[in-house]
Scaffold this active site. Sequence first.
Site, PDB file in Angstrom:
ATOM      1  N   MET A 164      -7.600   2.464   9.550  1.00 30.45           N
ATOM      2  CA  MET A 164      -6.736   1.418   8.986  1.00 30.45           C
ATOM      3  C   MET A 164      -5.645   0.991   9.955  1.00 30.45           C
ATOM      4  SD  MET A 164      -5.633   1.808   5.071  1.00 30.45           S
ATOM      5  CE  MET A 164      -6.725   1.251   3.767  1.00 30.45           C
ATOM      6  N   GLY A 165      -4.938  -0.002   9.526  1.00 24.11           N
ATOM      7  CA  GLY A 165      -3.817  -0.482  10.322  1.00 24.11           C
ATOM      8  C   GLY A 165      -3.702  -1.987  10.261  1.00 24.11           C
ATOM      9  N   LYS A 221     -26.222  14.929  18.417  1.00 21.42           N
ATOM     10  CA  LYS A 221     -27.199  13.891  18.110  1.00 21.42           C
ATOM     11  C   LYS A 221     -26.617  12.606  17.533  1.00 21.42           C
ATOM     12  CE  LYS A 221     -28.751  15.295  13.481  1.00 21.42           C
ATOM     13  NZ  LYS A 221     -28.888  16.647  12.993  1.00 21.42           N
ATOM     14  N   GLY A 241       0.817  -1.218   0.000  1.00 21.93           N
ATOM     15  CA  GLY A 241       0.000   0.000   0.000  1.00 21.93           C
ATOM     16  C   GLY A 241       0.846   1.262   0.000  1.00 21.93           C
ATOM     17  N   TYR A 245      -7.675   5.000   3.109  1.00 18.31           N
ATOM     18  CA  TYR A 245      -7.071   5.351   1.825  1.00 18.31           C
ATOM     19  C   TYR A 245      -6.770   6.848   1.750  1.00 18.31           C
ATOM     20  CZ  TYR A 245      -8.481   0.625   0.872  1.00 18.31           C
ATOM     21  OH  TYR A 245      -8.610  -0.735   0.953  1.00 18.31           O
ATOM     22  N   ILE A 290       1.940   2.598   6.533  1.00 24.03           N
ATOM     23  CA  ILE A 290       1.237   3.492   7.451  1.00 24.03           C
ATOM     24  C   ILE A 290       0.856   2.750   8.727  1.00 24.03           C
ATOM     25  CG2 ILE A 290       0.312   4.963   5.623  1.00 24.03           C
ATOM     26  CD1 ILE A 290      -2.454   3.512   6.241  1.00 24.03           C
ATOM     27  N   ASP A 291       0.791   1.406   8.649  1.00 22.04           N
ATOM     28  CA  ASP A 291       0.320   0.621   9.793  1.00 22.04           C
ATOM     29  C   ASP A 291       1.239   0.747  11.016  1.00 22.04           C
ATOM     30  OD1 ASP A 291      -1.464  -0.130   7.909  1.00 22.04           O
ATOM     31  OD2 ASP A 291      -0.832  -2.213   7.775  1.00 22.04           O
TER      32      ASP A 291
HETATM   33  P1  FBP Z   1       0.963  -2.064   3.553  1.00 22.65           P
HETATM   34  O1  FBP Z   1       1.148  -2.931   4.751  1.00 22.65           O
HETATM   35  O2  FBP Z   1       1.226  -2.740   2.287  1.00 22.65           O
HETATM   36  O3  FBP Z   1       1.715  -0.774   3.692  1.00 22.65           O
HETATM   37  O4  FBP Z   1      -0.565  -1.622   3.459  1.00 22.65           O
HETATM   38  C1  FBP Z   1      -1.203  -0.994   4.496  1.00 22.65           C
HETATM   39  C2  FBP Z   1      -2.688  -0.937   4.300  1.00 22.65           C
HETATM   40  O5  FBP Z   1      -3.072   0.389   4.035  1.00 22.65           O
HETATM   41  C3  FBP Z   1      -3.431  -1.492   5.504  1.00 22.65           C
HETATM   42  O6  FBP Z   1      -3.575  -0.542   6.518  1.00 22.65           O
HETATM   43  C4  FBP Z   1      -4.709  -1.945   4.892  1.00 22.65           C
HETATM   44  O7  FBP Z   1      -5.307  -2.975   5.652  1.00 22.65           O
HETATM   45  C5  FBP Z   1      -4.289  -2.451   3.560  1.00 22.65           C
HETATM   46  O8  FBP Z   1      -3.131  -1.740   3.218  1.00 22.65           O
HETATM   47  C6  FBP Z   1      -5.325  -2.244   2.484  1.00 22.65           C
HETATM   48  O9  FBP Z   1      -4.966  -2.962   1.370  1.00 22.65           O
HETATM   49  P2  FBP Z   1      -5.445  -2.622  -0.098  1.00 22.65           P
HETATM   50  O10 FBP Z   1      -4.627  -1.470  -0.562  1.00 22.65           O
HETATM   51  O11 FBP Z   1      -5.102  -3.847  -0.859  1.00 22.65           O
HETATM   52  O12 FBP Z   1      -6.893  -2.332  -0.056  1.00 22.65           O
END
Ligand code: FBP
Length: 700
Positions: free
Chosen positions: A279-280, A271, A106, A567, A227-228
């Site tokens: 993510m992570g 409300k 990612g 994203y 980013i995780d």
């Molecule tokens: P990487 O570990 O490849 O850096 O990806 C991180 C991530 O953004 C995760 O946080 C998320 O679960 C995953 O990629 C989403 O994957 P995709 O881009 O295939 O939807």
Amino acid sequence: MPAKKDMPIEVILNHPTVQQVTANINPELQERRTYVPSLCHAFRKKYTALKETDRFKFTVDQEAKRQLPNLIDNKVQMIEGLDTAVESLVQQYGRKRNIGIVFSGGPAPGGHNVIAGLYDAAKQANPDSKIFGFLIGPDGIIENEAIELTADLVDSYRNLGGFTMIKTGRTKIDSKTKIELSKETCKQLKLDALVIVGGDDSNTNAAFLAQEMYNSGVQVIGVPKTIDGDIQVRDADSNVLCAMSFGFHTAARAFASSISNLCTDSSSDVKYWHICKVMGRVASHLALEVALQTHANMTLIGEDLANYVDLNRLGNAEQDGSVDYHAYGMTLRHLSRVICDGIVKRAAVGKNYGVIVIPEGVLEFINEIQVFIIKLNTIIAEYNQTHDKDFHSAFVRLEDKLDYLRRLAQRSREDESFKLWNTRDDDLFNDIPAFFQEGLLMERDSHGNFPFSQVETEKVIMGLVKDYLDILKEEGAYKIGIHKDYYRKTLGKSGFDPDRYGPVLFKNYKEAEYLLMKPSIISVKTLRQALDKAGLVAMDEDIPAAIEKIFKKSIPSFKTQIHFYGYDGRGNDPTRFDCIYTYNLGRTVFSLIANGATGQMAAIRNLEKDFSTWEPIGIPIAPLMHLEERKGKLTLVLEKSIVDVNSLAFKVVQANRDKWLAAIPGEDNFRRPGPIRFSGKSEEERPITLELNALARADD
Ligand code: FBP
């Protein structure tokens, strides 16, 4: 000429102001492109050299020793800057090189600066050196799809987010054929070195490629990206070598900025409960950082849930002289109860709104779900290994997949040795909602990872929360607290004595600032009964409008807004921290290459401290590898780091839980991190998690 609204659109489009305000290039972009990140001390010198050190020790896995014989003895290499160098180093450093770089997995903010740092260092050492960017991830290596990076191209992406320059992909170079094709590409491009910018799996891949290409002399260097935040490297004595992968800070700050805005909205509009999935993947590092940045009312941390022990259950079992194994780890049902508890407590002080942060991988820490994930990973992997067609093409519809599982359960009844999927698994699986079944059966990525980002985790959890809140509402336990002054004013205005009605309506009339309607009063009918019993309103009389108004205000309606932060943060332009970090990582990569290293991961030590103490290093990947179950098989991989529940960062969040839940009268305790800003002094310098954890080590 002023633009007139009746002018032809072609003329308006050519108007200088229209051109200026709609141009792709704006002042912010220009500022980013021209920003020059500071250099670590070593890179301010003309040359760099590597100093191997034995200061850091690793517990080596025997399998890693067997599979990576040429790399297993690699050491941590410290990078030193030199103003002058011996002739052999001058020659070696300034040699013309061809270097290939690829993004894998990612996107993560800062990737372009890794390229920029590498490009600048390589061109400074020898302007004839060439840097090739492989297109769309590792497929670019396998298929030899590469472009030579030019100064103009690199300049146009400096300090910008995304991996737009050369794109990325998730292919794993894992088969003999893919490895051979990759070697062939390196040969055709006459590569001296290959740089893999990726996460734990991609750095694992980097080590295997380094081993494969050892004899051909192509050096392979990894760069910790994701980013995780789950690439954190320590040695056997817990010395930190890489505190955080790049991209984490930006993504966390971007999520925090948006979530903080929701905190503001929620406490204004009073409300909604905003449910924010972040993510992570598996680890909850991003959620933890968001909690520290925003003080959202509730933040779930997966690693904490796994650690949960139900002391009541344990105590009850102890009294019978038995052990209740179900007391360990949190169930989905229990988790929903914990969330409801927070919602009910806030409602009691008039706050039927708030913000909940849920890490996307939280279900991995819920035992009952984890078992399904592991079993289904194995079932899918085994199917793919033994059949021509892969599992998802063979069973396209959910019903087909469920039917296959049913057949496996049947097999377990006929063959005692088959334990992978039994009748109980099948029954339990059939009890869960179809959308979640579909999520759990989703296609794994090329590394066998479960696609958490695509599972509607929040829907699963919030579905249970809503069901339980309905029960609590029926029981009269979920009520909105009414401020005493408001109650008194409302009744007084209509000529009623609040003190006559108060004790009849509320369970805490005497002592509380927020009044809670008695649990038995849950409808107009029960309200009338209570008033009748107290002799205040007869059963055939109308309930006074003021009292009915108060009653209606006490009945909560649970409204949610669901958000997913992932994203967007991944594509954010990097924070200054990530800009500087990644540019220096690029420089580190070149130093490692120029000094002959291979199988190493570029890193910067002391990220958590002042920039003046940052130390570029090379970390040996092979000794970090260990065996883990992947696709149902034990496989050598780089260990993912999850949130340490003994860390100071986690403890600070834990200790502040009640404060941030703010289930007391008065304002919430939200923190406003603000948006990511590139200039000025306002932006935080580094992740709060890092600062807190470094503080704990400083005090050791
Ligand atoms: P990487 O570990 O490849 O850096 O990806 C991180 C991530 O953004 C995760 O946080 C998320 O679960 C995953 O990629 C989403 O994957 P995709 O881009 O295939 O939807």
